[in-house]
Design an enzyme around this catalytic site. Structure first.
Site, PDB file in Angstrom:
ATOM      1  N   GLY A 241      46.899  14.229  50.932  1.00  0.00           N
ATOM      2  CA  GLY A 241      47.691  14.113  52.159  1.00  0.00           C
ATOM      3  C   GLY A 241      47.178  14.869  53.361  1.00  0.00           C
ATOM      4  N   GLY A 290      41.962  12.520  49.577  1.00  0.00           N
ATOM      5  CA  GLY A 290      41.092  11.353  49.700  1.00  0.00           C
ATOM      6  C   GLY A 290      40.575  11.298  51.124  1.00  0.00           C
ATOM      7  N   ARG A 291      41.522  11.033  52.036  1.00  0.00           N
ATOM      8  CA  ARG A 291      41.178  10.852  53.442  1.00  0.00           C
ATOM      9  C   ARG A 291      40.332  12.005  54.001  1.00  0.00           C
ATOM     10  NH1 ARG A 291      44.728   7.960  56.881  1.00  0.00           N
ATOM     11  NH2 ARG A 291      46.322   8.368  55.318  1.00  0.00           N
ATOM     12  N   ARG A 327      44.024  -0.959  58.715  1.00  0.00           N
ATOM     13  CA  ARG A 327      44.899   0.170  59.060  1.00  0.00           C
ATOM     14  C   ARG A 327      45.725  -0.070  60.317  1.00  0.00           C
ATOM     15  NH1 ARG A 327      44.111   4.967  59.875  1.00  0.00           N
ATOM     16  NH2 ARG A 327      45.877   5.669  58.623  1.00  0.00           N
ATOM     17  N   TYR A 331      49.726  -0.061  59.761  1.00  0.00           N
ATOM     18  CA  TYR A 331      50.451   1.135  60.218  1.00  0.00           C
ATOM     19  C   TYR A 331      50.333   1.356  61.717  1.00  0.00           C
ATOM     20  CZ  TYR A 331      48.741   1.945  55.437  1.00  0.00           C
ATOM     21  OH  TYR A 331      48.364   1.792  54.136  1.00  0.00           O
ATOM     22  N   CYS A 357      43.919 -15.276  61.821  1.00  0.00           N
ATOM     23  CA  CYS A 357      45.076 -15.997  62.372  1.00  0.00           C
ATOM     24  C   CYS A 357      46.372 -15.227  62.162  1.00  0.00           C
ATOM     25  CB  CYS A 357      45.184 -17.356  61.707  1.00  0.00           C
ATOM     26  SG  CYS A 357      43.618 -18.217  61.757  1.00  0.00           S
TER      27      CYS A 357
HETATM   28  N1  LLP Z   1      47.382  11.416  45.402  1.00  0.00           N
HETATM   29  C1  LLP Z   1      48.321  10.444  45.342  1.00  0.00           C
HETATM   30  C2  LLP Z   1      49.253  10.422  44.210  1.00  0.00           C
HETATM   31  C3  LLP Z   1      48.399   9.487  46.363  1.00  0.00           C
HETATM   32  O1  LLP Z   1      49.329   8.532  46.301  1.00  0.00           O
HETATM   33  C4  LLP Z   1      47.484   9.545  47.453  1.00  0.00           C
HETATM   34  C5  LLP Z   1      47.523   8.549  48.519  1.00  0.00           C
HETATM   35  C6  LLP Z   1      46.514  10.571  47.458  1.00  0.00           C
HETATM   36  C7  LLP Z   1      46.502  11.490  46.416  1.00  0.00           C
HETATM   37  C8  LLP Z   1      45.497  10.702  48.537  1.00  0.00           C
HETATM   38  O2  LLP Z   1      46.071  10.926  49.786  1.00  0.00           O
HETATM   39  P1  LLP Z   1      45.155  11.311  51.058  1.00  0.00           P
HETATM   40  O3  LLP Z   1      44.584  12.678  50.808  1.00  0.00           O
HETATM   41  O4  LLP Z   1      44.091  10.301  51.173  1.00  0.00           O
HETATM   42  O5  LLP Z   1      46.102  11.291  52.191  1.00  0.00           O
HETATM   43  N2  LLP Z   1      46.511   3.384  53.088  1.00  0.00           N
HETATM   44  C9  LLP Z   1      47.122   4.483  53.791  1.00  0.00           C
HETATM   45  C10 LLP Z   1      47.176   5.722  52.951  1.00  0.00           C
HETATM   46  C11 LLP Z   1      47.884   5.524  51.633  1.00  0.00           C
HETATM   47  C12 LLP Z   1      47.868   6.744  50.772  1.00  0.00           C
HETATM   48  C13 LLP Z   1      48.374   6.449  49.417  1.00  0.00           C
HETATM   49  N3  LLP Z   1      48.337   7.565  48.526  1.00  0.00           N
HETATM   50  C14 LLP Z   1      46.384   4.725  55.102  1.00  0.00           C
HETATM   51  O6  LLP Z   1      45.445   4.002  55.394  1.00  0.00           O
HETATM   52  O7  LLP Z   1      46.765   5.615  55.862  1.00  0.00           O
END
Ligand code: LLP
Length: 423
Positions: A241, A290-291, A327, A331, A357
């Site tokens: 997150g 992740g991000r 994205r 969002y 489309c």
């Molecule tokens: N752990 C769990 C259980 C998760 O559900 C997620 C993301 C992460 C870790 C990694 O989160 P990060 O560090 O990447 O924020 N598609 C959306 C984001 C969806 C995130 C889903 N879960 C976007 O493009 O913003």
């Protein structure tokens, strides 16, 4: 800041490679990643959290599961956070040792669970009583012990986009914190289950540390409550997150300065807060970013097809579509858009849209940009996370190629799909 993607003179470079050259050689739309940017961001996290010895960084594959990026990330000692058997498969193929892999997800199939058990991954994160029972049954059937963490839902507002907020009690994720104690008591009684940890993930693109602090406080109380019942936990996973800055990823005199730049979490403060709240003897901390690790490394190169004026709008129609990068469509996410070659020009308000489309097929709406015309190449910035990984073949559009820049040179790390791939 995207340090490894920047202008040299008036040309955009990804590390030492001119972006225009890549677009010319490999065609557009094209995802390009900087390996150095990924290493830099991961090292930054590892350094900040080194104040809590034993902290494990589990990279969330859903952000980007290109095997070559994963190889780079696993070689730096990170583990893997997965949400399907497919992701476990890719993680194992990309060098993550099984013991460093976790499996999360609110709806695991028996096949996912069996795959995780048979590959003896580090931990299965369980999200309901019913799932716990199924994991126990599958473990008995396969003659394995399931190491289990319970995902608790701490009812914390992550102050992020509602579509990526997961830690509120109305969200489908995790076990309500008021009920999770019962689940833990059940878990320690169950056959072939070893309760190892507690997990929480409150949302994504979080830009302040207070929601993490609140979640950590709830987990602290929960773990202390468990201890009173004689249940000892040896890992606490705070999920992913950590947000990144999408605005002003690149600054240049010939580019408009973007307003409402996002705040950023100070990683050292975050680490200190987590250390204060969650230091228990014999209990390690894990994070699942992740991000933060990959977003800044990626740029999507695309070419302007047409400039189209309507009564009150100017549309810049490009050859990338929402199928390539969702994205904005999903969002209304903001991504900086920059010309690959800068020239002095007036800025004007335009909509940058794709060929698909759907009216939501856009990358920017009413955005101030330098002058653009047919044939110009532009970069959509900060697309390393949740770019290619949520791309689709909508409108029967083959997915783009992916290029990784490493050690000063570019190589294809995923071929562009062909029309044959569509059938
Ligand atoms: N752990 C769990 C259980 C998760 O559900 C997620 C993301 C992460 C870790 C990694 O989160 P990060 O560090 O990447 O924020 N598609 C959306 C984001 C969806 C995130 C889903 N879960 C976007 O493009 O913003």
């Amino acid at each position: 800041m995207t340090e490894k993607i920047k202008y040299v003179g008036n040309q955009l470079f990804i590390e030492e490679v001119p972006a225009e050259e890549l677009a010319g050689q490999y065609g557009t739309p094209l995802y390009v990643y900087s390996g150095n940017q990924i290493s830099k961001n991961l090292k930054q996290l590892q350094k900040a959290f080194s104040v809590i010895p034993g902290t494990r960084i589990l990279y969330a594959l859903k952000a980007n599961s290109n095997p070559e990026l994963l190889r780079l990330i696993s070689s730096m000692g990170a583990g893997a956070d997965t949400v399907s058997a497919g992701e476990i498969f890719v993680a194992l193929k990309s060098g993550f040792p099984p013991s460093t892999i976790s499996l999360a997800g609110v709806g695991k199939t028996d096949r996912d669970i069996d795959f995780a058990l048979s590959r003896e991954i580090g931990v299965i994160i369980v999200e309901s009583n019913e799932e716990l029972k199924v994991v126990s049954e599958r473990a008995v059937a396969l003659g394995k012990t399931a190491r289990v963490s319970l995902r608790i839902n701490p009812d914390v507002d992550a102050h992020t986009h509602p579509h990526i907020s997961t830690g509120l009690k109305e969200n489908k994720f995790g076990i309500n914190i008021d009920r999770a104690g019962e689940t833990a008591k059940r878990a320690v009684q169950m056959k072939n289950i070893e309760l190892v940890g507690i997990h929480s993930h409150i949302g994504s693109q979080i830009t302040e540390h207070s929601p993490f602090e609140e979640a950590a406080e709830s987990i602290r109380n929960f773990v202390l409550g468990l201890a009173k019942e004689g249940i000892k936990i040896n890992q606490i996973d705070l999920g992913g997150g950590i947000g990144v800055r999408y605005r002003n990823a690149i600054k240049h005199d010939l580019l408009p300065l973007e307003k409402k730049e996002e705040p950023l979490i100070d990683l050292n403060t975050l680490a200190r807060v987590i250390k204060e709240k969650l230091s228990f003897p014999g209990c390690d901390i894990a994070l699942e970013p992740g991000r933060f690790i990959v977003a800044e490394s990626g740029v999507l190169l695309t070419r302007v097809l047409f400039k189209k004026k309507s009564a009150d709008r100017t549309f810049i129609v490009v050859d990338a579509g929402m199928n390539d990068m969702m994205r904005h469509a999903l969002y209304s996410a903001y991504h900086q858009i920059v010309p690959l070659r800068l020239e002095k020009s007036e800025f004007s308000l335009v909509d940058v849209v794709g060929p698909v489309c759907e009216t939501t097929d856009a990358f920017a709406v009413q955005r101030e940009l330098p002058a653009l015309k047919r044939g110009d190449l532009i970069g959509i910035m900060t697309v390393g996370a949740y770019g290619y990984s949520i791309a689709s073949n909508y409108n029967s559009r083959p997915k783009p190629a992916e290029i990784l820049i490493e050690k000063g040179s570019a190589r294809v790390v995923r071929e562009r799909e062909t029309y044959e791939d569509l059938i």
